[in-house]
Design a protein around this motif. Structure first.
Motif, PDB file in Angstrom:
ATOM      1  N   LEU A   1      24.289  72.854  44.605  1.00 31.44           N
ATOM      2  CA  LEU A   1      24.626  71.780  43.893  1.00 31.44           C
ATOM      3  C   LEU A   1      25.469  70.377  44.726  1.00 31.44           C
ATOM      4  O   LEU A   1      25.232  69.455  44.472  1.00 31.44           O
ATOM      5  CB  LEU A   1      26.452  71.565  44.005  1.00 31.44           C
TER       6      LEU A   1
ATOM      7  N   GLU B   1      22.776  69.590  47.149  1.00 30.41           N
ATOM      8  CA  GLU B   1      21.245  69.058  47.385  1.00 30.41           C
ATOM      9  C   GLU B   1      21.390  67.917  46.033  1.00 30.41           C
ATOM     10  O   GLU B   1      20.986  67.293  46.213  1.00 30.41           O
ATOM     11  CB  GLU B   1      20.692  69.783  47.159  1.00 30.41           C
ATOM     12  N   ALA B   2      21.636  68.411  44.568  1.00 30.92           N
ATOM     13  CA  ALA B   2      21.711  67.783  43.858  1.00 30.92           C
ATOM     14  C   ALA B   2      22.518  66.638  43.961  1.00 30.92           C
ATOM     15  O   ALA B   2      22.467  65.830  43.223  1.00 30.92           O
ATOM     16  CB  ALA B   2      21.847  68.630  42.268  1.00 30.92           C
ATOM     17  N   SER B   3      23.283  66.583  44.596  1.00 31.28           N
ATOM     18  CA  SER B   3      24.437  65.141  44.624  1.00 31.28           C
ATOM     19  C   SER B   3      24.226  64.672  45.357  1.00 31.28           C
ATOM     20  O   SER B   3      24.032  63.363  44.661  1.00 31.28           O
ATOM     21  CB  SER B   3      26.047  66.045  45.059  1.00 31.28           C
ATOM     22  N   ALA B   4      23.553  64.668  46.390  1.00 32.05           N
ATOM     23  CA  ALA B   4      22.946  63.755  47.359  1.00 32.05           C
ATOM     24  C   ALA B   4      21.652  62.926  46.444  1.00 32.05           C
ATOM     25  O   ALA B   4      21.324  61.883  46.378  1.00 32.05           O
ATOM     26  CB  ALA B   4      22.158  64.379  48.372  1.00 32.05           C
ATOM     27  N   ASP B   5      21.058  63.790  45.821  1.00 37.26           N
ATOM     28  CA  ASP B   5      19.638  64.095  44.726  1.00 37.26           C
ATOM     29  C   ASP B   5      20.154  62.382  43.693  1.00 37.26           C
ATOM     30  O   ASP B   5      19.275  61.783  43.361  1.00 37.26           O
ATOM     31  CB  ASP B   5      18.822  65.151  43.924  1.00 37.26           C
ATOM     32  N   LEU B   6      21.458  62.621  43.363  1.00 43.55           N
ATOM     33  CA  LEU B   6      21.515  61.529  41.835  1.00 43.55           C
ATOM     34  C   LEU B   6      21.853  60.556  42.669  1.00 43.55           C
ATOM     35  O   LEU B   6      23.034  59.378  41.617  1.00 43.55           O
ATOM     36  CB  LEU B   6      22.791  62.201  41.538  1.00 43.55           C
ATOM     37  N   GLY B   7      22.274  60.491  44.325  1.00 41.67           N
ATOM     38  CA  GLY B   7      22.500  59.163  44.413  1.00 41.67           C
ATOM     39  C   GLY B   7      24.064  59.466  45.412  1.00 41.67           C
ATOM     40  O   GLY B   7      24.673  57.707  45.987  1.00 41.67           O
ATOM     41  N   ALA B   8      24.349  60.107  45.146  1.00 46.88           N
ATOM     42  CA  ALA B   8      26.072  60.538  46.536  1.00 46.88           C
ATOM     43  C   ALA B   8      26.419  60.478  47.715  1.00 46.88           C
ATOM     44  O   ALA B   8      25.027  61.414  47.602  1.00 46.88           O
ATOM     45  CB  ALA B   8      26.674  61.709  45.367  1.00 46.88           C
ATOM     46  N   HIS B   9      27.099  59.459  48.126  1.00 46.08           N
ATOM     47  CA  HIS B   9      26.990  59.437  49.932  1.00 46.08           C
ATOM     48  C   HIS B   9      27.524  60.944  50.306  1.00 46.08           C
ATOM     49  O   HIS B   9      28.134  61.390  48.805  1.00 46.08           O
ATOM     50  CB  HIS B   9      27.292  58.044  50.068  1.00 46.08           C
ATOM     51  N   PRO B  10      27.455  61.138  51.031  1.00 41.67           N
ATOM     52  CA  PRO B  10      28.094  62.619  51.281  1.00 41.67           C
ATOM     53  C   PRO B  10      29.549  62.391  51.884  1.00 41.67           C
ATOM     54  O   PRO B  10      30.035  63.707  50.600  1.00 41.67           O
ATOM     55  CB  PRO B  10      28.149  62.376  52.922  1.00 41.67           C
TER      56      PRO B  10
ATOM     57  N   GLN C   1      31.070  60.860  49.021  1.00 47.34           N
ATOM     58  CA  GLN C   1      31.077  61.675  47.592  1.00 47.34           C
ATOM     59  C   GLN C   1      31.634  62.627  47.198  1.00 47.34           C
ATOM     60  O   GLN C   1      31.914  63.056  45.596  1.00 47.34           O
ATOM     61  CB  GLN C   1      29.941  60.200  46.721  1.00 47.34           C
ATOM     62  N   THR C   2      29.902  63.029  48.160  1.00 44.18           N
ATOM     63  CA  THR C   2      29.916  64.670  47.459  1.00 44.18           C
ATOM     64  C   THR C   2      31.046  65.368  47.429  1.00 44.18           C
ATOM     65  O   THR C   2      31.143  66.325  46.812  1.00 44.18           O
ATOM     66  CB  THR C   2      28.203  64.920  47.751  1.00 44.18           C
TER      67      THR C   2
ATOM     68  N   THR D   1      33.338  64.841  44.779  1.00 43.49           N
ATOM     69  CA  THR D   1      33.194  64.857  42.874  1.00 43.49           C
ATOM     70  C   THR D   1      32.849  66.457  43.527  1.00 43.49           C
ATOM     71  O   THR D   1      33.055  66.894  42.179  1.00 43.49           O
ATOM     72  CB  THR D   1      32.490  64.268  42.855  1.00 43.49           C
ATOM     73  N   VAL D   2      32.588  67.154  44.208  1.00 40.15           N
ATOM     74  CA  VAL D   2      31.579  68.195  44.420  1.00 40.15           C
ATOM     75  C   VAL D   2      32.448  69.546  45.422  1.00 40.15           C
ATOM     76  O   VAL D   2      32.650  70.784  44.536  1.00 40.15           O
ATOM     77  CB  VAL D   2      30.150  67.970  44.528  1.00 40.15           C
TER      78      VAL D   2
END
Lengths: 316, 335
Positions: free
Chosen positions: A217, A219-228, A230-231, A234-235
């Motif tokens: 999850l 990794e998916a967040s970073a993959d979708l463009g989220a900075h650490p 933001q990850t 939000t996650v």
């Protein structure tokens, strides 16, 4: 030969125990009932029953002259609970519980985060040991140890003297309300001991929750463009929130009900637990003591309702 | 012409393990590229190198002309559909799909409109208010796809996305993915260990083994002309004939690949001089349209895929196997 085997098996089947186990196999519900009955009886009668009996007491009142309990339903005890002095006790306990919970969450989260996401092997073992070790020694011993640490003749005063920061200590102690003649007889001292004693109960559930956040999850967040950052917001944080809430339920309710720490370290003013302890003991006012115990139950109920409303349990 | 993804002598080592070992590779824009190999062959690590979850130990990676090494995943215009979908359990389907736009600061109304379009694209309109836990595996797979596509990536990475689906759904998704890719024109890099999936969907296939690429080519090329024994065996389970056996059947004495469906089987009979052997049936596996017959030709195991209409063959039957000369494909000596 074959016949003998079958005969033996049949004979065996007729055994009482075998018939009983067959019955359990055919009726899984019976098995469940048998297994659950003892703990449910314990929980239902011994634990919840006595709690209800205590709560029922809160609807009785005490006779002013004889000091005996009048067994008539009344709300006068609850009215008494709203006396200024009693409200003071409630607010004091509530403020302390909130402060301890917030501080514990702030300290626990980074520790739990490190332990869950970075510590491996030997370091992980060290972490568990460091968090659990204090729980292995007696609660009273730890509280008295803190009294010595915080006392005017204690190590903190000594250390402040050695490092020429006595002025800082004095300034802290001079703070109105939370200060006092020494740390061991001030709200700061009570707060510190509460924080120390309940911290593991905040760290462990938070760490468990963080550990359950799947790496993919993140990794998916970073993959979708989220900075650490933001990850994290939000996650990771929302998924760890149930753990944090679980921890806060521990620290909050334990602080709210404790009557030993504020008696040993702190001012002589009362906290909820102490009020209940005194009322049901020396004062013999069981109805008011019972009304006091309703307060933390209500507060916890409200707290959980708010937490649920805020979506703290959505990720469960 | 720029390439979509370019690997130049890329290696990724984990301690002493060479997960990816000196891989050089070019993927063209708009191509459907499959990475095929057994588990642990380095194909997933290659995908993670493109996504940015791994950094190469050595070598150079370019994505549409931009150097990729040292670039974190959130700075790459590449999106991934994860093997187990990795949907955020605490968000609605709509929020999941809109996530990439949300973190880039797209206003709520705009990102939700785009997310709804993406959900429409994968035929999941009406599901936006649900949670991932309320969806079936196939639906989650589509959500993961929509969540990646809504960002309009230049390269879409798919890590065994169909692995968790049942056969029927998998075949349906294969068709849909292929159609989607053709319509969108996005470069797809698809990792799988299912050779049928790779052959049916991809424009080109790279076969991985032990961290290296063994062969790259169009599906027909890979299937018809395997470069090594590994490729022949892994893709379509070809019969690999050793040089001495090939020599005895009238072929050049080299490692040969012989596809099971190119062999004709006849009960009894005597073998011709060349490209024919006598064998004994060791097992029979009925598979619907074809029946797989395993035979033993003087110590050499040979599998035959015969049409089931051929008739009854029983274990122990003496048979004659024969094949056209051009059915044999000579391979390199490399294992």
């Amino acid at each position: 030969m074959t016949e003998t085997t079958i005969g033996a098996a049949t004979e065996h089947r007729n055994g009482l125990l075998r018939r009983f186990s067959d019955a359990l196999f055919r009726r899984p519900f019976l098995l469940l009932t048998l297994l659950l009955a003892p703990p449910l009886l314990w929980l239902g009668i011994v634990y919840l029953g006595s709690l209800l009996a205590l709560l029922a007491q809160s609807f009785f009142s005490i006779d002013e002259f004889s000091g005996l309990v009048k067994h008539e339903l009344t709300l006068s005890t609850y009215a008494e609970l709203l006396n200024l002095a009693n409200v003071d006790v409630i607010l004091r306990s509530l403020t302390m519980a909130i402060a301890v919970t917030l501080a514990a969450a702030l300290i626990a989260f980074p520790i739990a985060y490190y332990a869950a996401r970075y510590a491996r092997g030997r370091w992980k073992a060290f972490f568990y040991l460091a968090v659990m070790l204090p729980l292995w020694s007696s609660y009273l011993v730890r509280v008295y140890a803190w009294k010595l640490i915080l006392a005017k003749e204690g190590i903190i005063t000594w250390f402040a003297g050695k490092t020429h920061t006595t002025w800082l200590l004095d300034a802290i102690l001079a703070t109105p309300v939370i200060g006092g003649p020494s740390l061991s007889i001030s709200y700061i001292g009570t707060f510190l001991v509460f924080l120390y004693v309940w911290l593991p109960y905040m760290i462990l559930p938070t760490q468990a929750a963080l550990e359950r956040v799947p790496v993919n999850l993140i990794e998916a967040s970073a993959d979708l463009g989220a900075h650490p950052r933001q990850t994290f917001t939000t996650v990771i944080f929302p998924l760890a929130l149930p753990g944090l809430i679980a921890g806060s339920i521990f620290t909050f309710s334990l602080t709210l009900g404790d009557y030993i720490i504020p008696q040993i370290v702190g001012t002589s003013t009362y906290f909820l637990g102490q009020a209940v302890y005194t009322l049901q003991g020396t004062a013999g006012n069981i109805p008011l003591a019972a009304a006091f115990t309703v307060v933390p139950i209500l507060i916890m109920g409200i707290y959980l309702a708010i937490a649920k409303r805020m979506g703290a349990f959505d990720a469960l | 012409m720029t390439t979509a993804v370019s690997f130049q002598n890329v290696s990724r080592h984990f301690g002493a393990v060479r997960a990816v070992d000196d891989v050089t590779l070019d993927i063209a824009p708009g191509e459907f590229f499959a990475m095929l190999g057994p588990s642990g062959s380095g194909k997933t690590t290659c995908l993670r190198l493109i996504a940015g979850f791994e950094q190469p130990s050595s070598g150079h990676i370019e994505i549409f002309g931009t150097t990729a090494e040292g670039l974190p995943p959130y700075r790459r215009n590449v999106n991934t559909v994860f093997q187990d979908y990795a949907l955020f359990p605490h968000m609605s389907i709509l929020d999941n799909v809109a996530y990439g736009l949300m973190v880039k600061g797209v206003a709520r109304a705009a990102r939700e409109a785009k997310a709804l379009d993406a959900l429409d694209l994968v035929e999941l309109k009406g599901f936006e208010g649900r949670r991932p836990s309320q969806l079936s595996g196939g639906q989650r797979q589509r959500v993961a796809l929509a969540r990646a596509l809504v960002n309009e990536p230049k390269v879409l990475l798919l890590d065994e996305p169909l692995g968790a689906l049942d056969l029927k759904l998998r075949e349906q998704m294969q068709v849909e993915l292929k159609t989607l890719q053709r319509n969108l024109g996005i470069t797809f890099v698809f990792v799988t260990h299912d050779q049928g999936e790779a052959l049916s969907m991809a424009d080109r296939v790279a076969i991985f083994n032990n961290g290296k690429i063994v062969q790259v080519g169009a599906p027909q090329e890979i299937y018809e002309r395997p470069r090594t024994r590994f490729v022949a065996d892994f893709v379509g389970s070809s019969n690999v004939l050793p040089p001495d056996f090939a020599g005895k059947t009238g072929a050049p004495a080299r490692w040969m690949s012989l596809r099971p469906e190119k062999i004709t089987i006849a009960v009894g009979g005597t073998p011709a001089k060349a490209h024919s052997v006598a064998a004994k049936v060791t097992s029979v596996h009925y598979q619907g349209a074809v029946t797989r017959v395993n035979t033993d030709a003087g110590g050499q195991a040979i599998a035959v895929a015969a049409p089931s209409s051929f008739g009854l063959i029983a274990i122990g039957d003496e048979v004659t196997l024969s094949w056209p000369a051009d059915a044999l494909h000579a391979m390199e000596d490399e294992a």
